[in-house]
Design a protein around this motif. Structure first.
Motif, mmCIF file in Angstrom:
data_model
loop_
_atom_site.group_PDB
_atom_site.id
_atom_site.type_symbol
_atom_site.label_atom_id
_atom_site.label_comp_id
_atom_site.label_asym_id
_atom_site.label_seq_id
_atom_site.Cartn_x
_atom_site.Cartn_y
_atom_site.Cartn_z
ATOM 1 N N SER A 1 104.649 6.740 8.038
ATOM 2 C CA SER A 1 104.061 6.075 9.203
ATOM 3 C C SER A 1 104.519 6.785 10.474
ATOM 4 C CB SER A 1 104.488 4.609 9.259
ATOM 5 O OG SER A 1 104.219 3.971 8.040
ATOM 6 N N LYS A 2 105.816 6.989 10.561
ATOM 7 C CA LYS A 2 106.393 7.628 11.748
ATOM 8 C C LYS A 2 105.815 9.027 11.927
ATOM 9 C CE LYS A 2 109.944 6.806 14.614
ATOM 10 N NZ LYS A 2 109.899 5.609 15.466
ATOM 11 N N GLY A 3 105.750 9.775 10.833
ATOM 12 C CA GLY A 3 105.249 11.146 10.890
ATOM 13 C C GLY A 3 103.806 11.200 11.352
ATOM 14 N N CYS A 4 102.985 10.289 10.882
ATOM 15 C CA CYS A 4 101.568 10.287 11.272
ATOM 16 C C CYS A 4 101.400 9.899 12.740
ATOM 17 C CB CYS A 4 100.773 9.332 10.382
ATOM 18 S SG CYS A 4 100.493 9.994 8.747
ATOM 19 N N ASN B 1 99.234 -0.721 17.674
ATOM 20 C CA ASN B 1 100.526 -0.390 18.275
ATOM 21 C C ASN B 1 101.399 0.465 17.358
ATOM 22 O OD1 ASN B 1 100.009 -2.032 20.595
ATOM 23 N ND2 ASN B 1 100.373 -3.821 19.283
ATOM 24 N N GLY B 2 100.836 0.861 16.245
ATOM 25 C CA GLY B 2 101.603 1.673 15.302
ATOM 26 C C GLY B 2 102.510 0.854 14.409
ATOM 27 N N LYS B 3 102.430 -0.476 14.488
ATOM 28 C CA LYS B 3 103.246 -1.330 13.627
ATOM 29 C C LYS B 3 102.594 -1.433 12.254
ATOM 30 C CE LYS B 3 106.343 -2.935 16.624
ATOM 31 N NZ LYS B 3 107.718 -2.422 16.547
ATOM 32 N N PRO C 1 97.082 15.487 9.253
ATOM 33 C CA PRO C 1 98.040 16.072 10.198
ATOM 34 C C PRO C 1 98.243 17.552 9.888
ATOM 35 C CG PRO C 1 99.170 14.702 8.585
ATOM 36 C CD PRO C 1 97.711 14.526 8.328
ATOM 37 N N PRO C 2 98.843 18.305 10.811
ATOM 38 C CA PRO C 2 98.952 19.753 10.632
ATOM 39 C C PRO C 2 99.690 20.169 9.358
ATOM 40 C CG PRO C 2 99.591 19.107 12.861
ATOM 41 C CD PRO C 2 99.373 17.849 12.099
ATOM 42 N N HIS C 3 100.670 19.402 8.942
ATOM 43 C CA HIS C 3 101.437 19.756 7.742
ATOM 44 C C HIS C 3 101.492 18.523 6.839
ATOM 45 C CE1 HIS C 3 102.798 23.342 9.857
ATOM 46 N NE2 HIS C 3 103.020 22.560 10.901
ATOM 47 N N ILE D 1 109.040 14.921 8.384
ATOM 48 C CA ILE D 1 108.936 14.867 9.853
ATOM 49 C C ILE D 1 109.282 13.457 10.332
ATOM 50 C CG2 ILE D 1 107.263 14.926 11.770
ATOM 51 C CD1 ILE D 1 105.915 17.313 10.262
ATOM 52 N N GLY D 2 108.779 12.472 9.637
ATOM 53 C CA GLY D 2 109.095 11.077 9.996
ATOM 54 C C GLY D 2 110.587 10.809 9.919
#
Lengths: 415, 264
Positions: B89-92, B118-120, B240-242, B249-250
């Motif tokens: 989730s965080k990475g996206c 809100n990304g929640k 996403p790019p990767h 990443i997250g």
């Protein structure tokens, strides 16, 4: 850069009354083993929500194979025994209580063998109630063929929204029809007043058990689901007796003291979970500790609440017993179940719901017909579904379950 | 680079271990992916060290490390641990705004994660305990086709009529493929059918009504599945790019967040 920090796990408080429970259960089993040894009183095997009060009133010692199934799960013997039943034609897809119990019988291995005075409790009669599922009847049928003893039962209508008089009458007539053949086996004259007394005791026991469970509505909760699954033993096997009532009085005293002192079952309770479905018996301790490490208390469950029978009424023993065993959660329609669960969410101040989809127990896996999404919509409470089983650990993935649970608690923390 | 704080993210998946190093603003400065095998701790450390070596940096260049994935607890140099559901989730969210539905197709499992505006996170689902619909399924298919796994995407790209593989079960699907061979179906069509089978297993998990973001190793290595997904859904999806590094990443972003909270 620092190395990984090892956090000290919050403790799960041990219930002090557990020794008294072990003593009460020991006495219960001791009486059954003694009957097996002496050949008297006669022994009835009964499915867990079968008409136990009638059996006790007719003079039987009552043994519950499902209780044995749970013991096989909790001692983690089940997964080795289930294949023996599979090999004689009982599918790995059916009730793993049944398959582990049959496997135990075929191999002659049981956790009861470690109890003092153990003697295999050979049945004189087999009694079922299909209010739970068809598997319990098939289970008793296996032993009927093996022991060549009579089998009687109640075939209960299922998927009921409102329990009507017709539903109750159907069950009551089947219970009444058992009286004559049962008394013939024990050789006692049916004592209606004794029967009423047994129903009255079951009512009192049920009320005590309900009060025990409802202590978990306190914040923090003094008891968690994993403890409750163990401490419900007396409510299941000692219906119609005073022994379990005495035990729950003791347990209640302890739990009420916890409430008064603000002592929770786990340290620093932050999240409160409702568990729907069967426990995963072989993982009780690790689940209990895992949730505690996440500052999460599983405070309430469909499973433990299934042994609350409000309908018992000594003034109308046959019909009230029939009603009690037909009103059961598992017998009801999803619409009824959802209303009931909403009430539980409110009573126990629930933050989230875990549905256990037990591979071999469809009747206790309420996630399969869209309920989680409907209840989330109605209650606003998030949920997860974990895949597993009551006894068959071949159906359970430790890593996937841990990740699922931890991600769920992370989600609750984000709110 | 040496004056900037760096953060490491480690995603120890069942098949592959992915390690990234980010700057504080989320810029990816290095990454490494290796097979996890049975030594998760060693593999994750060797990935990190390889990145540091390529950047000419020492271990102390990293301020904090976050770990995720099934063996997140085994990463000895991790300061903060989060599940892969939180890390994906965080990475996206680094690349896209909510609401979104993340579909992560990994080597051993799939995840579907719903995030609000809100990304929640509002809900998530993991696949059932079954290889069908995961990277493992594709590995099995490449074995029966006697083709390297990395060739599967190219083969699928050549397909004109993907074969429909109907079985729920990886073992049954392999038997089904033998029938396809006997019937004369082409290997590219079977390869394409395998990707479409993965998608069918996923659309059984969730209605997928939101904006779809695809992540995971299967997506990273097989662009065909993105096109096939769009074809099945009838609308574009985002990547996403990767995609394979999203969880790592997250995890690094959680390390950054932790550090900023610690220094406030």
């Amino acid at each position: 850069m620092t190395d990984a920090k090892t956090e000290e796990k919050p403790l799960v408080r041990k219930i002090e009354s557990r020794r008294a429970m072990a003593k009460a259960m020991g006495e219960y089993f001791g009486e059954i083993f003694e009957a097996a040894r002496e050949g008297s009183p006669k022994i009835a095997w009964c499915t867990s929500v079968g008409p136990a009060e009638l059996l006790v009133a007719c003079g039987f010692r009552v043994y519950f194979p499902e209780n044995h199934g749970a013991m096989l799960g909790a001692t983690r013997m089940a997964t080795d025994l289930i294949p023996l039943a599979n090999a004689v034609g009982y599918s790995p897809e059916i009730c793993s209580y049944l398959t582990s119990d049959v496997g135990s019988f075929l191999k002659g291995e049981t956790p009861m063998a470690k109890m003092p005075g153990y003697e295999f409790p050979k049945p004189d009669v087999l009694i079922y109630n299909t209010n739970q599922c068809r598997d319990v009847k098939d289970w008793m049928s296996y032993y009927q063929k093996h022991f060549d003893v009579p089998m009687y039962g109640v075939n209960t209508p299922v998927n009921i929204t409102e329990v009507t008089e017709d539903h109750v009458d159907v069950a009551a007539k089947q219970i009444e029809a058992m009286v004559e053949p049962l008394c013939e086996i024990t050789g006692v004259k049916f004592d209606y007043d004794l029967f009423k007394e047994k129903v009255s005791l079951s009512r009192e026991l049920s009320e005590k058990w309900k009060t025990v469970l409802e202590t978990a509505s306190a914040v923090p909760s003094p008891i968690n689901f994993f403890d409750s699954t163990i401490h419900m033993g007396p409510a299941v096997v000692m219906r119609g007796s005073t022994r379990a009532i005495d035990y729950y009085n003791l347990l209640l005293e302890e739990l009420n003291t916890c409430i008064e002192t603000g002592t929770g079952s786990i340290e620093d309770e932050k999240y409160r979970i409702y568990w729907d479905g069967m426990p995963i018996w072989g993982k009780l301790k690790s689940h209990s500790e895992h949730f505690a490490s996440l500052k999460t208390c599983v405070v309430a469950s469909t499973y433990c609440n299934s042994w609350i029978f409000d309908a018992f009424d000594a003034d109308d023993p046959f019909k009230s017993m029939a009603r009690a065993y037909t009103e059961l959660f598992i017998v009801r329609s999803d619409a009824w179940k959802e209303t009931y669960m909403q009430r539980m969410f409110d009573l126990y101040k629930i933050d989230g719901i875990i549905y256990h989809d037990a591979k071999t127990c469809p009747a206790n896996s309420n996630n399969r017909y869209g309920m989680p999404d409907r209840l989330q919509k109605d209650s606003g409470l998030p949920y997860i579904i974990i895949q597993g089983d009551l006894n068959d650990m071949r159906c359970y993935s430790e890593e996937q379950t841990r990740t699922n649970i931890e991600a769920f608690i992370e989600q609750l923390a984000e709110k | 680079m040496s004056d900037k704080k760096l953060y490491c993210g480690v995603d120890v998946g069942a098949s592959a271990t992915k390690v990234v190093i980010l700057e504080e603003d989320g810029t990816l400065v290095g990454h490494e992916t290796r097979r996890t095998g049975v030594e998760a701790a060693e593999v994750s450390e060797s990935c990190r060290d390889a990145i540091l070596e390529s950047l000419g940096l020492e271990k102390n260049a990293i301020a904090l490390t976050g770990s995720t994935g099934f063996a997140r607890d085994d990463v000895t140099f991790s300061d903060i641990k989060r599940t892969e559901i939180s890390c994906h989730s965080k990475g996206c969210l680094l690349y896209f705004d909510g609401p979104m539905t993340i579909v992560d197709i990994g080597g051993q499992d799939n995840k579907i994660i719903n995030l609000d505006e809100n990304g929640k996170r509002t809900s998530f689902k993991l696949n059932r305990k079954c290889a069908a619909g995961t990277g493992s399924f594709l590995e099995e298919i490449s074995t029966i086709l006697n083709k390297p796994l990395e060739d599967l995407n190219g083969l699928a790209e050549q397909s004109e009529t993907p074969v429909k593989l109907g079985s729920f079960c990886t073992v049954f699907t392999k038997t089904e493929i033998l029938t396809n061979f006997r019937r004369g179906d082409r290997i590219p069509d079977i390869a394409a059918g395998a990707f479409e089978s993965v998608i069918r297993r996923i659309i059984e998990m969730d209605p997928l009504t939101g904006n779809i973001v695809l992540t995971g190793g299967v997506v990273g290595h097989n662009p065909y599945i993105v096109k096939a997904f769009e074809r099945v859904l009838g609308r574009p999806v985002r990547v996403p790019p990767h995609p394979q590094l999203t969880g790592a990443i997250g995890a690094a972003l959680f390390a950054i967040e932790e550090n900023s909270q610690g220094t406030e």
